[in-house]
Design an enzyme around this catalytic site. Sequence first.
Site, short mmCIF file in Angstrom:
data_model
loop_
_atom_site.label_atom_id
_atom_site.label_comp_id
_atom_site.label_asym_id
_atom_site.label_seq_id
_atom_site.Cartn_x
_atom_site.Cartn_y
_atom_site.Cartn_z
N PRO A 2 0.84 -1.21 0.00
CG PRO A 2 -0.67 -1.53 1.73
CD PRO A 2 0.63 -2.03 1.18
CD GLU A 3 3.81 2.91 -3.04
OE1 GLU A 3 4.23 3.89 -2.40
OE2 GLU A 3 4.56 2.04 -3.52
#
Length: 270
Positions: A2-3
Amino acid sequence: MPELPEVEVTRLGLAAQLVGRPVSGMAVRTPTLRYPLPPELGSTLSGRRLSTIARRGKYLLFEFDDGHLLIHLGMTGSLQLVAPDSPPRKHDHVDIAFGAKVLRFHDPRRFGALLWIAGDPAEHPLLAHLGLEPLSHGFSADALATALAGRRTAVKPAIMDASIVVGVGNIYASESLHRAGIDPRTPAGRISRQRLARLVPAIKATLRAAIRAGGSSVRDYVGSDGRVGNFQLRHRVYGRADEPCRTCGAIIRMLRQGNRSTYYCPRCQH
Ligand SMILES: [Zn+2]
């Protein structure tokens, strides 16, 4: 992984549903993720009302009246809201109940983290060293100039360094540098103030576009039918080696920097 945009989308979605609600219970199915869960976390949280959900880099900070629950999604973590009677799936490690809404932490690889921070979260060892927050007002050309001063490393790895600026992942770094017209190989400390004044809004615009698109990584945009979604199709340079630049028509090039792929336009970026 996840960014920042995914974490921000998660934050906005959860805050709209949970802020103002008290914690009514907690279930821990896996006592150790990246770190052991504090054994008293359930009793610490019980009855406390959630006042807001903040974010620092990719860390979510659930703020209660006298402390913060820190959640990091690690490599494969996700948070969702489920009904209290929803049966847990494999890798659903922790539930935190807010009455009729249950926050469920799912993480196949278990690199995620849940910790209680009693004091100032800015001083917590996981957060204290973090660099500029790119979507904040504090992320300005002046602040970035100070952070990059004297650095000889190339600008692309420099803006991906979380001690300089947080949350600019590999895709976003290439995209932002194209938006700003800066060659990714330029030594970070040698970029003029005028160019930094283009880079800062370019980073903000790139991250905001990803948040608007739902914040997903390329992998997550491959739907169940195998089609690649819109966000990848809209990339300016990332993943487009040997294709024409959408701005000038020159051929996009790819190079390796610090073992990561960098994409750039040799005509727009110099
Ligand atoms: Zn170009």
